[in-house]
Scaffold this active site. Structure first.
Site, PDB file in Angstrom:
ATOM      1  N   ASP A   1       0.854  -1.206   0.033  1.00 60.97           N
ATOM      2  CA  ASP A   1      -0.074   0.037   0.030  1.00 60.97           C
ATOM      3  C   ASP A   1       0.789   1.184  -0.050  1.00 60.97           C
ATOM      4  O   ASP A   1       1.656   1.381   0.864  1.00 60.97           O
ATOM      5  CB  ASP A   1      -0.727  -0.103   1.284  1.00 60.97           C
ATOM      6  CG  ASP A   1      -1.949   1.266   1.280  1.00 60.97           C
ATOM      7  OD1 ASP A   1      -3.215   0.959   1.520  1.00 60.97           O
ATOM      8  OD2 ASP A   1      -1.741   2.332   0.782  1.00 60.97           O
TER       9      ASP A   1
ATOM     10  N   ASP B   1      -3.654   2.383  -5.471  1.00 60.24           N
ATOM     11  CA  ASP B   1      -2.374   2.257  -4.635  1.00 60.24           C
ATOM     12  C   ASP B   1      -2.019   1.149  -3.997  1.00 60.24           C
ATOM     13  O   ASP B   1      -1.178   1.027  -3.074  1.00 60.24           O
ATOM     14  CB  ASP B   1      -2.112   3.699  -3.798  1.00 60.24           C
ATOM     15  CG  ASP B   1      -2.886   3.418  -2.492  1.00 60.24           C
ATOM     16  OD1 ASP B   1      -3.833   2.784  -2.303  1.00 60.24           O
ATOM     17  OD2 ASP B   1      -2.203   3.836  -1.609  1.00 60.24           O
ATOM     18  N   GLU B   2      -2.872  -0.038  -4.137  1.00 64.08           N
ATOM     19  CA  GLU B   2      -2.711  -1.102  -2.986  1.00 64.08           C
ATOM     20  C   GLU B   2      -3.087  -2.373  -3.869  1.00 64.08           C
ATOM     21  O   GLU B   2      -3.875  -2.589  -4.742  1.00 64.08           O
ATOM     22  CB  GLU B   2      -3.320  -0.842  -1.972  1.00 64.08           C
ATOM     23  CG  GLU B   2      -4.882  -0.961  -2.004  1.00 64.08           C
ATOM     24  CD  GLU B   2      -5.496  -0.876  -0.505  1.00 64.08           C
ATOM     25  OE1 GLU B   2      -5.266  -1.887   0.177  1.00 64.08           O
ATOM     26  OE2 GLU B   2      -6.617  -0.026  -0.292  1.00 64.08           O
TER      27      GLU B   2
HETATM   28  P1  TTP Z   1      -5.329   4.940   0.977  1.00 62.75           P
HETATM   29  O1  TTP Z   1      -4.239   3.832   0.657  1.00 62.75           O
HETATM   30  O2  TTP Z   1      -6.435   4.796   1.760  1.00 62.75           O
HETATM   31  O3  TTP Z   1      -4.521   6.307   1.821  1.00 62.75           O
HETATM   32  P2  TTP Z   1      -3.177   6.844   1.319  1.00 62.75           P
HETATM   33  O4  TTP Z   1      -2.354   6.113   0.424  1.00 62.75           O
HETATM   34  O5  TTP Z   1      -3.545   8.449   1.078  1.00 62.75           O
HETATM   35  O6  TTP Z   1      -2.708   7.025   2.934  1.00 62.75           O
HETATM   36  P3  TTP Z   1      -1.905   5.695   3.432  1.00 62.75           P
HETATM   37  O7  TTP Z   1      -0.464   6.265   3.576  1.00 62.75           O
HETATM   38  O8  TTP Z   1      -2.534   5.609   5.160  1.00 62.75           O
HETATM   39  O9  TTP Z   1      -1.862   4.450   2.785  1.00 62.75           O
HETATM   40  O10 TTP Z   1      -5.950   5.406  -0.382  1.00 62.75           O
HETATM   41  C1  TTP Z   1      -5.194   5.794  -1.561  1.00 62.75           C
HETATM   42  C2  TTP Z   1      -5.486   6.931  -2.294  1.00 62.75           C
HETATM   43  O11 TTP Z   1      -6.894   6.873  -2.495  1.00 62.75           O
HETATM   44  C3  TTP Z   1      -5.248   8.336  -1.329  1.00 62.75           C
HETATM   45  O12 TTP Z   1      -4.223   9.007  -1.556  1.00 62.75           O
HETATM   46  C4  TTP Z   1      -6.506   8.937  -2.036  1.00 62.75           C
HETATM   47  C5  TTP Z   1      -7.643   8.388  -2.484  1.00 62.75           C
HETATM   48  N1  TTP Z   1      -8.644   8.256  -1.385  1.00 62.75           N
HETATM   49  C6  TTP Z   1      -9.763   9.008  -1.638  1.00 62.75           C
HETATM   50  O13 TTP Z   1      -9.869   9.688  -2.379  1.00 62.75           O
HETATM   51  N2  TTP Z   1     -10.894   9.118  -0.618  1.00 62.75           N
HETATM   52  C7  TTP Z   1     -10.515   8.445   0.536  1.00 62.75           C
HETATM   53  O14 TTP Z   1     -11.616   8.314   0.998  1.00 62.75           O
HETATM   54  C8  TTP Z   1      -9.445   7.452   0.613  1.00 62.75           C
HETATM   55  C9  TTP Z   1      -9.503   6.536   1.839  1.00 62.75           C
HETATM   56  C10 TTP Z   1      -8.532   7.341  -0.420  1.00 62.75           C
HETATM   57 MG    MG Z   2      -2.152   4.185   0.667  1.00 63.63          MG
END
Ligand code: TTP
Ligand code: MG
Length: 358
Positions: free
Chosen positions: A11, A105-106
């Site tokens: 992720d 992203d994951e």
């Molecule tokens: P995530 O992997 O949930 O968050 P992140 O990568 O920003 O942070 P982390 O380090 O905690 O993993 O989500 C990936 C991307 O998806 C995030 O950068 C933006 C988008 N996203 C949204 O647009 N709305 C949301 O509610 C979430 C959770 C994510």
């Molecule tokens: Mg993330």
């Protein structure tokens, strides 16, 4: 406990925000939020500097500004995010074909049998993290374990730029100490429901019988029972099968009268029907999502024995679901959404059933 697989969950860290900081050095080290600062905007994601102020994804931009007056709002660049996503996918595919992306992203990777002859899954995960950094100049976090549930939870433990491994020997202690809200699949509402009955950790969860959990949560109760014991046999599924199709609309003002909302729901229904039609898909379950002015969210569903194949049936069901909420509408509705699930494209059994019905 089935424990012979090697599953990695990768992720990216603060994905959208890290990309914006990478591409614009003046944003580095600063609290930024990707999203619109408009009165009705929400934060898509926040940089780690901004998270220190309690800012997180899906938070209203207005509230985020209050929490951190110096917060910098940045417009999203989805084409760049998609390009980075393609780059990381291509790195994954060098290691295994069993890659299941969960979002841009994951992804889960099953490396039980992999292409590179490395001696351990942890080494592979470290190598992938390094490859991602070299290629994209971005960091990722990794979880390594023997099933999807544990790998997913593990990838969050050492964020950012971390790795966490849960071996079969560690699993029970790991789960026992895990807070219920950290369980993959437990959202805010479910966590509150657990809290109300005194369940705060994996150890508490383990005390409930399977039947208790089914009574409380329906079919999902089975899932909670199993993961509390480290059991999750779901395969890493490289061909992602869409489980639902939905449309939603955030209004530019809040509405509380049924007539207006019915009209809006009608438009959303039209849009949803076009999307279903494009994919030649039908569903048995229709779910209405309502977000109120205070951001509280509710869903109502209705499931039919057979697929909803008439647009009018979808629309009347949607209105019926909305009518069920009529005593709440005074709170003001900021968003309505409609989603079909239990789709005919999910399994061949259903597809066959559909052929017969036609
Ligand atoms: P995530 O992997 O949930 O968050 P992140 O990568 O920003 O942070 P982390 O380090 O905690 O993993 O989500 C990936 C991307 O998806 C995030 O950068 C933006 C988008 N996203 C949204 O647009 N709305 C949301 O509610 C979430 C959770 C994510
Ligand atoms: Mg993330």
């Amino acid at each position: 406990m089935e424990s012979n697989r090697k599953i990695i969950h990768i992720d990216m860290d603060a994905f959208f925000a890290s990309i914006e900081q990478r591409d614009n050095p003046s944003l580095r080290g600063k609290p930024i939020a990707v999203g619109s600062p408009d009165p009705r905007g929400v934060v898509a994601t926040a940089s780690y500097e901004a998270r220190k102020y309690g800012i997180h994804s899906a938070m209203a931009s207005q509230l985020a500004k209050k929490k951190c007056p110096g917060l910098i709002f940045v417009k999203p660049h989805f084409d760049v995010y998609k390009e980075v996503s393609r780059q990381i996918q291509s790195i994954f595919s060098e290691y295994t074909d069993l890659v299941e992306p969960l979002s841009l992203d994951e992804a889960f990777l099953d490396v039980t049998y992999h292409k590179k002859g490395r001696p351990s899954a942890t080494l592979i995960a470290l190598e992938i993290k390094q490859r991602i950094l070299d290629t994209t100049k971005l960091t990722a976090s990794a979880g390594v374990s023997f099933n999807k549930f544990l790998a997913k939870v593990a990838s969050d433990i050492k964020k950012p730029n971390g790795i966490f491994v849960v071996t079969p020997a560690d699993a029970n202690t790991f789960i026992s100490n895990l807070e219920i809200e950290k369980f993959f699949g437990v959202g805010k509402v479910t966590a509150e429901k657990f809290h109300r009955i005194g369940i705060r950790t994996g150890q508490d969860l383990q005390k409930l019988e399977r039947m208790d959990l089914i009574r409380l949560f329906g079919k999902t109760g089975n899932y909670y029972y199993d993961i509390a014991r480290g059991i999750d046999n779901r395969p890493v599924n490289p061909t992602y099968i869409r489980k639902s199709i939905g449309t939603e609309e955030t209004f530019d003002q809040d509405f509380s009268d049924l007539t207006t909302l019915n009209g809006k729901l009608n438009e959303i229904g039209e849009e949803l029907w076009v999307r279903m039609d494009k994919r030649k898909t039908f569903g048995k379950t229709l779910t209405l999502k309502i977000k109120y002015a205070d951001f509280e969210q509710n869903t109502r569903s209705k499931t039919f024995q057979s697929f909803i194949t008439q647009k009018e049936q979808m629309k009347s069901t949607a209105m019926e679901l909305l009518l069920n909420c009529k005593n709440e509408l005074f709170r003001g509705v900021r968003l309505l959404g409609l989603t079909f699930s239990n789709l005919n494209t999910e399994s061949t059994d259903d597809a066959i059933q559909l052929t017969i019905e036609f």
